[in-house]
Scaffold this active site. Structure first.
Site, short mmCIF file in Angstrom:
data_model
loop_
_atom_site.label_atom_id
_atom_site.label_comp_id
_atom_site.label_asym_id
_atom_site.label_seq_id
_atom_site.Cartn_x
_atom_site.Cartn_y
_atom_site.Cartn_z
N ARG A 113 0.84 -1.19 0.00
CA ARG A 113 0.00 0.00 0.00
C ARG A 113 0.88 1.25 0.00
NH1 ARG A 113 -1.86 0.81 4.36
NH2 ARG A 113 -1.22 -1.05 5.49
N TYR A 119 -1.46 -3.42 -6.81
CA TYR A 119 -1.24 -4.20 -5.61
C TYR A 119 -2.39 -4.16 -4.58
CZ TYR A 119 1.21 -6.84 -2.24
OH TYR A 119 1.56 -7.85 -1.38
N LYS A 166 -9.71 -2.30 1.71
CA LYS A 166 -9.40 -1.18 2.60
C LYS A 166 -10.17 0.08 2.21
CE LYS A 166 -7.17 -3.80 5.13
NZ LYS A 166 -5.80 -4.14 5.33
N HIS A 177 -10.59 -2.60 11.48
CA HIS A 177 -9.50 -3.45 10.96
C HIS A 177 -9.29 -4.60 11.96
CE1 HIS A 177 -5.05 -3.52 9.33
NE2 HIS A 177 -5.81 -4.40 8.73
N SER A 221 -1.37 -3.74 10.38
CA SER A 221 -0.99 -4.58 9.26
C SER A 221 0.27 -5.37 9.59
CB SER A 221 -0.74 -3.71 8.03
OG SER A 221 -1.90 -2.98 7.73
N CYS A 268 0.73 -7.68 11.80
CA CYS A 268 0.98 -7.85 13.23
C CYS A 268 0.20 -9.02 13.83
CB CYS A 268 0.67 -6.56 13.98
SG CYS A 268 1.85 -5.26 13.59
N LYS A 275 -3.08 -10.70 12.77
CA LYS A 275 -4.52 -10.98 12.72
C LYS A 275 -4.82 -12.34 12.08
CE LYS A 275 -5.61 -7.18 10.62
NZ LYS A 275 -4.23 -6.65 10.64
N ASP A 326 -9.40 -9.94 8.75
CA ASP A 326 -8.87 -8.59 8.50
C ASP A 326 -9.86 -7.46 8.79
OD1 ASP A 326 -6.44 -7.22 7.54
OD2 ASP A 326 -7.68 -6.52 5.89
N ARG A 366 2.20 -12.11 -0.52
CA ARG A 366 0.88 -12.48 0.01
C ARG A 366 0.28 -13.68 -0.71
NH1 ARG A 366 -1.64 -8.80 4.02
NH2 ARG A 366 0.03 -7.32 4.40
N ARG A 401 3.04 -4.63 17.72
CA ARG A 401 4.43 -5.08 17.92
C ARG A 401 5.11 -4.12 18.87
NH1 ARG A 401 6.71 -8.65 13.91
NH2 ARG A 401 5.02 -9.22 12.50
N GLY A 435 0.01 -20.66 18.23
CA GLY A 435 -0.94 -21.50 18.95
C GLY A 435 -0.91 -21.28 20.47
P1 GTP Z 1 -2.30 -7.85 7.44
O1 GTP Z 1 -2.83 -8.85 6.49
O2 GTP Z 1 -1.21 -7.01 6.87
O3 GTP Z 1 -3.38 -6.99 8.04
O4 GTP Z 1 -1.52 -8.65 8.60
P2 GTP Z 1 -2.03 -9.53 9.85
O5 GTP Z 1 -2.34 -8.65 11.00
O6 GTP Z 1 -3.07 -10.46 9.41
O7 GTP Z 1 -0.69 -10.34 10.24
P3 GTP Z 1 -0.33 -11.89 10.06
O8 GTP Z 1 -1.16 -12.79 10.91
O9 GTP Z 1 -0.29 -12.18 8.62
O10 GTP Z 1 1.14 -11.90 10.65
C1 GTP Z 1 2.16 -11.09 10.14
C2 GTP Z 1 3.50 -11.66 10.50
O11 GTP Z 1 3.61 -11.79 11.92
C3 GTP Z 1 3.74 -13.05 9.94
O12 GTP Z 1 5.06 -13.14 9.49
C4 GTP Z 1 3.51 -13.96 11.12
O13 GTP Z 1 4.25 -15.16 11.03
C5 GTP Z 1 3.95 -13.10 12.30
N1 GTP Z 1 3.22 -13.47 13.53
C6 GTP Z 1 1.88 -13.64 13.65
N2 GTP Z 1 1.54 -14.02 14.91
C7 GTP Z 1 2.70 -14.07 15.60
C8 GTP Z 1 3.01 -14.42 16.97
O14 GTP Z 1 2.15 -14.74 17.79
N3 GTP Z 1 4.32 -14.36 17.31
C9 GTP Z 1 5.30 -13.99 16.43
N4 GTP Z 1 6.56 -13.98 16.85
N5 GTP Z 1 5.04 -13.68 15.14
C10 GTP Z 1 3.76 -13.72 14.73
C1 SPV Z 2 -3.00 -4.58 5.32
O1 SPV Z 2 -2.02 -3.93 4.92
O2 SPV Z 2 -3.54 -4.34 6.42
C2 SPV Z 2 -3.51 -5.70 4.51
C3 SPV Z 2 -3.00 -5.87 3.16
O3 SPV Z 2 -4.37 -6.42 4.96
S1 SPV Z 2 -3.71 -4.78 2.03
O4 SPV Z 2 -4.84 -5.44 1.38
O5 SPV Z 2 -2.67 -4.47 1.02
O6 SPV Z 2 -4.16 -3.60 2.70
MN MN Z 3 -4.92 -5.83 7.09
#
Ligand code: GTP
Ligand code: SPV
Ligand code: MN
Length: 627
Positions: free
Chosen positions: A89, A238, A247, A267, A289, A291, A293, A314, A409, A440, A535
């Site tokens: 983005r 993208y 979004k 979000h 994002s 982090c 979800k 999301d 992705r 984070r 987990g």
């Molecule tokens: P968007 O799709 O961008 O909104 O991201 P999201 O919030 O869905 O994050 P996602 O679950 O895809 O995790 C993003 C990154 O953080 C990945 O590389 C995961 O492996 C890592 N991650 C997720 N949960 C954990 C956790 O509990 N501990 C650690 N160390 N890393 C994590």
């Molecule tokens: C985010 O950045 O929070 C995403 C990916 O879920 S995007 O669809 O590019 O916004």
């Molecule tokens: Mn997102």
């Protein structure tokens, strides 16, 4: 109509339609398409019907144009590689245009640059759009995508029409949203959100394409016109820039509608959690994002007593029903998830989901026709060769660059996830009993704490911060403010957004969910994560579950309620975790935190900050000072 210098006789719009039937479109949609055909001048038109035949055609076109290639090791899976300039983005190029600036962004303190959204006047935006859209689809096909955010026909759902010159967007929208004839039927001659998208690369091309990926990074703009119910996106193919239901619609325009109509567009993931007694609850969680979800939404519980189910990963649309329960739907139909870090160890449910019918973008490929990214090292054989996302043939970690782009992705149908909740498409939504914020935070912030009440919870959301990630263009790992994980997605003034959240505590008879803050990302002196995450996060969900049930397992601290010693279930935890360190609240750290947050509110939200939030900050300050 111009055609390479030759004129050809007037063409009726219906004769430009190569796929689908012009007369199937409701009148209002016809007008919208007509206006934009005149403006963008595509060669041909494809009206999406959501059928399998159409999908085959899209995949054929994408292969023919070199935009995707098959991954023969997997079942109907595809790899797209973008121009390396178009990988995330672009927040600096994302605008919301309203007559009145203050409707969109807070008035910042004198001399400060605002970071809570970009506003543009309608006149200036018109100029920007007029510099870009005329003739922008020459030589291309315009896809007309009727889509529903939310189950087709649900009272909570909303319909949009996306016009795009990208077959990649059309193929992805089919996965991420509900597309096709049923949507048009439900729409009838009703109103819809107008979503116009172009990659901004008409023929003849001004510059050669990179990776056969048309885009125009220099001219990229993602514009929202809430007063006209319109989105115009130009120059990027993208994800968040081009799949306009996500979004742009579901969060930015959605949040505006939500405020107007008394609901919330957030979000947030939505998960179900059921214990061995068959008692079930639903939680929603907002993390910025990249982090966590997606990972939390489909986790495999380390505690055998619990089963987690996924409603969404999301976005959540939430509304209090007539009984005062907060009900949430997932407006999406697919996952656009971060690939790196996903593995059988961290997220087996995602691995199962993406084994078929999935479009991967900017991941690496293996010599046996599969995919690879950082985190899969243990799951490919040593003899397999890896080709990086940039096309480096014999990729090795020692070369110092990642195999997959950090924001690579997968785009995959939600229905394929083995733990989708039985009610994930329930038009009524699911009842939310806890809201979880997180980010984070490498330092100072404990694994979990609980808000004292709704207002304190709203303060906690407002004060969220997180390390920058690759999901947008931010470069370093600075800690950024990201209130409610919505900083890049607020459709309107953040101060007004806070008032909207606070307003629910004044309403009678609402069953306000409890609010929590979690941090899976605290690090030790050696820079290692202190908590195993994934987990194992079920241990935190278990504590929240029991708190929601009224169990007396918390102690008060300066920042909120913490798990009473021994109340977090650590049975079977493999790793040695220093629980005292994980839950410590360093006084100096929090004194600085209070100061930083105060400065942020004062500078960025300024006079638009509701007094209740300042009051919460002052109480926190007093509690921290007397620690
Ligand atoms: P968007 O799709 O961008 O909104 O991201 P999201 O919030 O869905 O994050 P996602 O679950 O895809 O995790 C993003 C990154 O953080 C990945 O590389 C995961 O492996 C890592 N991650 C997720 N949960 C954990 C956790 O509990 N501990 C650690 N160390 N890393 C994590
Ligand atoms: C985010 O950045 O929070 C995403 C990916 O879920 S995007 O669809 O590019 O916004
Ligand atoms: Mn997102």
């Amino acid at each position: 109509l111009g055609n390479g210098g030759f004129t050809r006789p007037y063409q009726s719009i219906a004769s430009q339609v190569l796929y689908g039937k012009w007369n199937d479109l409701p009148k209002k949609v016809q007008h919208y398409v007509q206006d934009n055909v005149k403006l963008c001048k595509p060669d041909t038109i494809h009206i999406c019907d959501g059928s399998d035949r159409e999908n085959e055609m899209l995949l054929y076109i994408l292969q023919r144009d070199g935009m995707i290639k098959p991954l023969p090791k997997m079942d109907n899976c595809w790899l797209a590689r973008t121009d390396p300039k178009d990988v995330a983005r672009v927040e600096s190029r994302t605008f919301i245009s309203t007559e009145n600036m203050r409707d969109t962004i807070p008035v910042v303190k004198n001399g400060i640059t605002g970071t809570l959204g970009n506003w543009m006047s309608p006149d200036d935006l018109d100029t920007e759009l007029n510099m870009r859209f005329p003739g922008c689809m020459k030589g291309r096909t315009m896809f007309v995508i009727p889509f529903s955010m939310g189950p087709v026909g649900s009272a909570l759902s909303k319909i949009g029409i996306e016009l795009t010159d990208s077959a990649y967007v059309a193929a992805s929208m089919r996965i991420m949203t509900r597309v096709g004839k049923k949507v048009l039927k439900t729409l009838g001659n009703g109103d819809f959100v107008k979503c116009l998208h172009s990659v901004g690369a008409p023929y003849p091309l001004k510059e050669p394409m990179v990776s056969n990926w048309p885009c125009n990074p220099k001219e990229t703009i993602i514009a929202h016109l809430p007063e006209r119910n319109e989105i115009c996106s130009y120059g990027s193919g993208y994800g968040g820039n081009s799949l306009l239901g996500k979004k742009c619609f579901a969060l930015r325009l959605g949040s505006i509608l939500g405020r107007r109509e008394g609901w919330l567009a957030e979000h947030m993931l939505i998960l179900g959690i059921e214990n061995s007694k068959g008692e079930k609850k639903y939680f929603a969680a907002a993390f910025p994002s990249a982090c966590g979800k997606t990972n939390l939404a489909m986790m495999k519980s380390a505690l055998p007593d619990y089963k987690i189910t996924c409603v969404g990963d999301d976005i959540a649309w939430m509304r209090f029903d007539k009984d005062g329960k907060l009900r949430a739907i997932n407006p999406e139909a697919g996952f656009f998830g971060v690939a790196p870090g996903t593995s059988m160890k961290t997220n087996p449910m995602a691995m199962e989901t993406i084994s078929r019918n999935t479009i991967f973008t900017n991941v690496a490929e293996t010599s046996d026709g599969g995919v690879f990214w950082e985190g899969l090292e243990g799951e490919v054989s040593r003899t397999t060769k890896i080709k990086s996302w940039l096309g480096v043939e014999d990729w090795h970690a020692e070369q110092g660059k990642p195999a997959a782009h950090p924001n690579s992705r997968f785009c995959t149908p939600a229905a394929q996830c083995p733990i989708m909740d039985e009610r994930w498409q329930d038009p009524e939504g699911v009842p939310i009993e806890a809201i979880i914020f997180g980010g984070r935070r490498p330092e100072g912030v404990p694994l979990v704490y609980e808000a004292f009440n709704w207002q304190h919870g709203v303060y906690i959301g407002a004060s969220m911060r997180s390390e920058a990630t690759a999901a947008a263009e931010h470069k370093s790992k600075v800690i950024m403010h990201d209130p409610f994980a919505m900083r890049p997605f607020f459709g309107y003034n953040f101060g007004h957004y806070l008032e909207h959240w606070l307003s629910f505590q004044q309403k009678q008879d609402l069953d306000l969910p409890k609010i929590y803050h979690v941090n899976w990302f605290r690090k030790d002196k050696n820079g290692r994560f202190m908590w195993p995450g994934f987990g194992e996060n079920s241990r935190v969900l278990d504590w929240i579950f029991r708190r929601v049930n009224g169990e007396d397992c918390a102690v008060q601290s300066a920042i909120g309620n913490l798990p009473r010693k021994g109340s977090l279930n650590l049975e079977g935890l493999q790793e040695d975790v220093d629980m005292d360190a994980l839950f410590s609240i360093p006084k100096e750290y929090w004194q600085k935190e209070v100061k930083d947050i105060g400065k942020y509110f004062d500078e960025q939200v300024h006079e638009d900050l509701p007094p209740e939030i300042m009051k919460e900050l002052r109480s926190l300050e007093a509690r921290v000072n007397s620690m």
